[in-house]
Motif scaffolding. Structure first.
Motif, PDB file in Angstrom:
ATOM      1  N   ARG A  48      -3.699  12.871  -3.997  1.00  0.00           N
ATOM      2  CA  ARG A  48      -3.396  12.875  -2.556  1.00  0.00           C
ATOM      3  C   ARG A  48      -1.903  13.064  -2.300  1.00  0.00           C
ATOM      4  O   ARG A  48      -1.510  13.796  -1.390  1.00  0.00           O
ATOM      5  CB  ARG A  48      -3.901  11.578  -1.929  1.00  0.00           C
ATOM      6  CG  ARG A  48      -5.422  11.493  -2.012  1.00  0.00           C
ATOM      7  CD  ARG A  48      -5.946  10.120  -1.715  1.00  0.00           C
ATOM      8  NE  ARG A  48      -7.409  10.106  -1.906  1.00  0.00           N
ATOM      9  CZ  ARG A  48      -8.098   9.022  -2.112  1.00  0.00           C
ATOM     10  NH1 ARG A  48      -7.494   7.839  -2.164  1.00  0.00           N
ATOM     11  NH2 ARG A  48      -9.403   9.084  -2.274  1.00  0.00           N
ATOM     12  N   VAL A  49      -1.068  12.408  -3.096  1.00  0.00           N
ATOM     13  CA  VAL A  49       0.372  12.577  -2.948  1.00  0.00           C
ATOM     14  C   VAL A  49       0.759  14.023  -3.273  1.00  0.00           C
ATOM     15  O   VAL A  49       1.622  14.602  -2.603  1.00  0.00           O
ATOM     16  CB  VAL A  49       1.144  11.558  -3.816  1.00  0.00           C
ATOM     17  CG1 VAL A  49       2.630  11.875  -3.857  1.00  0.00           C
ATOM     18  CG2 VAL A  49       0.919  10.145  -3.292  1.00  0.00           C
ATOM     19  N   ARG A  62      -6.450   8.558  -8.417  1.00  0.00           N
ATOM     20  CA  ARG A  62      -6.874   9.380  -7.275  1.00  0.00           C
ATOM     21  C   ARG A  62      -5.768   9.510  -6.231  1.00  0.00           C
ATOM     22  O   ARG A  62      -5.704  10.482  -5.485  1.00  0.00           O
ATOM     23  CB  ARG A  62      -8.141   8.801  -6.646  1.00  0.00           C
ATOM     24  CG  ARG A  62      -7.954   7.495  -5.912  1.00  0.00           C
ATOM     25  CD  ARG A  62      -9.282   6.980  -5.331  1.00  0.00           C
ATOM     26  NE  ARG A  62      -9.106   5.830  -4.492  1.00  0.00           N
ATOM     27  CZ  ARG A  62      -9.092   4.573  -4.889  1.00  0.00           C
ATOM     28  NH1 ARG A  62      -9.239   4.292  -6.171  1.00  0.00           N
ATOM     29  NH2 ARG A  62      -8.936   3.589  -4.026  1.00  0.00           N
ATOM     30  N   HIS A  63      -4.850   8.523  -6.206  1.00  0.00           N
ATOM     31  CA  HIS A  63      -3.750   8.569  -5.249  1.00  0.00           C
ATOM     32  C   HIS A  63      -2.748   9.671  -5.607  1.00  0.00           C
ATOM     33  O   HIS A  63      -2.135  10.255  -4.717  1.00  0.00           O
ATOM     34  CB  HIS A  63      -3.055   7.217  -5.165  1.00  0.00           C
ATOM     35  CG  HIS A  63      -3.991   6.116  -4.779  1.00  0.00           C
ATOM     36  ND1 HIS A  63      -4.594   6.057  -3.546  1.00  0.00           N
ATOM     37  CD2 HIS A  63      -4.437   5.048  -5.471  1.00  0.00           C
ATOM     38  CE1 HIS A  63      -5.370   4.988  -3.488  1.00  0.00           C
ATOM     39  NE2 HIS A  63      -5.303   4.362  -4.655  1.00  0.00           N
ATOM     40  N   PHE A  90       3.572   2.636  -8.179  1.00  0.00           N
ATOM     41  CA  PHE A  90       2.561   3.604  -7.754  1.00  0.00           C
ATOM     42  C   PHE A  90       1.351   3.495  -8.668  1.00  0.00           C
ATOM     43  O   PHE A  90       1.475   3.448  -9.888  1.00  0.00           O
ATOM     44  CB  PHE A  90       3.158   5.007  -7.808  1.00  0.00           C
ATOM     45  CG  PHE A  90       2.231   6.114  -7.409  1.00  0.00           C
ATOM     46  CD1 PHE A  90       1.482   6.048  -6.240  1.00  0.00           C
ATOM     47  CD2 PHE A  90       2.129   7.250  -8.183  1.00  0.00           C
ATOM     48  CE1 PHE A  90       0.642   7.081  -5.861  1.00  0.00           C
ATOM     49  CE2 PHE A  90       1.300   8.295  -7.814  1.00  0.00           C
ATOM     50  CZ  PHE A  90       0.553   8.207  -6.650  1.00  0.00           C
ATOM     51  N   SER A  91       0.163   3.451  -8.083  1.00  0.00           N
ATOM     52  CA  SER A  91      -1.077   3.304  -8.856  1.00  0.00           C
ATOM     53  C   SER A  91      -1.490   4.570  -9.577  1.00  0.00           C
ATOM     54  O   SER A  91      -2.204   4.510 -10.575  1.00  0.00           O
ATOM     55  CB  SER A  91      -2.226   2.865  -7.937  1.00  0.00           C
ATOM     56  OG  SER A  91      -1.993   1.582  -7.442  1.00  0.00           O
ATOM     57  N   GLU A 142       1.716   1.582  -3.723  1.00  0.00           N
ATOM     58  CA  GLU A 142       0.561   1.792  -4.599  1.00  0.00           C
ATOM     59  C   GLU A 142      -0.160   3.098  -4.309  1.00  0.00           C
ATOM     60  O   GLU A 142      -0.552   3.810  -5.224  1.00  0.00           O
ATOM     61  CB  GLU A 142      -0.432   0.637  -4.453  1.00  0.00           C
ATOM     62  CG  GLU A 142      -0.001  -0.640  -5.116  1.00  0.00           C
ATOM     63  CD  GLU A 142      -1.033  -1.740  -4.988  1.00  0.00           C
ATOM     64  OE1 GLU A 142      -1.931  -1.668  -4.111  1.00  0.00           O
ATOM     65  OE2 GLU A 142      -0.939  -2.704  -5.775  1.00  0.00           O
ATOM     66  N   HIS A 143      -0.371   3.409  -3.058  1.00  0.00           N
ATOM     67  CA  HIS A 143      -1.217   4.548  -2.672  1.00  0.00           C
ATOM     68  C   HIS A 143      -0.432   5.807  -2.323  1.00  0.00           C
ATOM     69  O   HIS A 143      -0.934   6.911  -2.534  1.00  0.00           O
ATOM     70  CB  HIS A 143      -2.088   4.189  -1.465  1.00  0.00           C
ATOM     71  CG  HIS A 143      -3.040   3.085  -1.751  1.00  0.00           C
ATOM     72  ND1 HIS A 143      -4.022   2.723  -0.859  1.00  0.00           N
ATOM     73  CD2 HIS A 143      -3.187   2.251  -2.805  1.00  0.00           C
ATOM     74  CE1 HIS A 143      -4.729   1.722  -1.354  1.00  0.00           C
ATOM     75  NE2 HIS A 143      -4.229   1.416  -2.537  1.00  0.00           N
ATOM     76  N   ASN A 144       0.773   5.650  -1.759  1.00  0.00           N
ATOM     77  CA  ASN A 144       1.504   6.808  -1.247  1.00  0.00           C
ATOM     78  C   ASN A 144       2.781   7.116  -2.019  1.00  0.00           C
ATOM     79  O   ASN A 144       3.455   8.088  -1.703  1.00  0.00           O
ATOM     80  CB  ASN A 144       1.870   6.589   0.231  1.00  0.00           C
ATOM     81  CG  ASN A 144       0.674   6.168   1.056  1.00  0.00           C
ATOM     82  OD1 ASN A 144       0.660   5.063   1.588  1.00  0.00           O
ATOM     83  ND2 ASN A 144      -0.348   7.011   1.147  1.00  0.00           N
ATOM     84  N   ASP A 145       3.115   6.298  -2.990  1.00  0.00           N
ATOM     85  CA  ASP A 145       4.345   6.466  -3.764  1.00  0.00           C
ATOM     86  C   ASP A 145       5.544   6.658  -2.842  1.00  0.00           C
ATOM     87  O   ASP A 145       6.406   7.518  -3.073  1.00  0.00           O
ATOM     88  CB  ASP A 145       4.220   7.634  -4.749  1.00  0.00           C
ATOM     89  CG  ASP A 145       5.247   7.592  -5.857  1.00  0.00           C
ATOM     90  OD1 ASP A 145       5.850   6.527  -6.085  1.00  0.00           O
ATOM     91  OD2 ASP A 145       5.465   8.644  -6.500  1.00  0.00           O
ATOM     92  N   ALA A 205       0.823  -1.216   0.000  1.00  0.00           N
ATOM     93  CA  ALA A 205       0.000   0.000   0.000  1.00  0.00           C
ATOM     94  C   ALA A 205       0.854   1.261   0.000  1.00  0.00           C
ATOM     95  O   ALA A 205       0.489   2.267  -0.623  1.00  0.00           O
ATOM     96  CB  ALA A 205      -0.948  -0.001   1.198  1.00  0.00           C
TER      97      ALA A 205
END
Length: 145
Positions: A136-137, A132-133, A128-129, A97-100, A94
């Protein structure tokens, strides 16, 4: 992939295990120290690793101390760094994927080498996905002073 690797005295043994593992997989690894159990201050290891990753000299970094906490806090003070403390495989995946996350931190006194290598393996092979992430990043980046 180029990986910057560092540890204080509390993480030196796990660092060596990780270095061997990554090198055997064909990663280019630079060891920023330390190289013994002699006491060193974890910010002195975190800073050069974090600055090298932030400057783009390395794709990612891995930092180890006794708990993974202090060295991660120090690394996160460097602009452009998103260091993630991961002691389980789900968090490792995660964090990428979500926070790079560009630096992984772990604690040698918290987890054993088998789990640590599983975490590293997942972390270096997860991309990294975006989507939408990425929004946030970007908001995290905007918090940097």
């Amino acid at each position: 992939m180029k990986i910057a690797l560092g540890a204080d005295h509390g993480g030196v043994h796990l660092k060596e295990t990780i270095k061997t593992f990554l090198t055997e997989q064909g990663f280019e690894v630079t060891d920023f120290g330390t190289h013994s159990e002699e006491s060193v201050d974890y910010p002195d290891i975190a800073e050069p690793v974090a600055k090298a990753v932030a400057a783009g000299e390395y794709d990612r970094g891995i930092l180890i101390c006794g708990t993974g906490i202090g060295i991660g806090i120090a690394a996160n003070k460097v602009k452009g760094i998103r260091a993630a403390l991961c002691h389980d495989c789900f968090s490792a995946k995660a964090s990428r994927e979500h926070n790079d996350a560009n630096i992984l931190t772990m604690g040698e006194r918290v987890i054993g080498p088998g789990l640590a290598l599983s975490i590293v393996d997942i972390w270096v092979h997860t991309e990294f996905s975006g989507g939408r992430h990425a929004r946030r990043v970007a908001k995290i980046t905007n918090l940097e002073v």
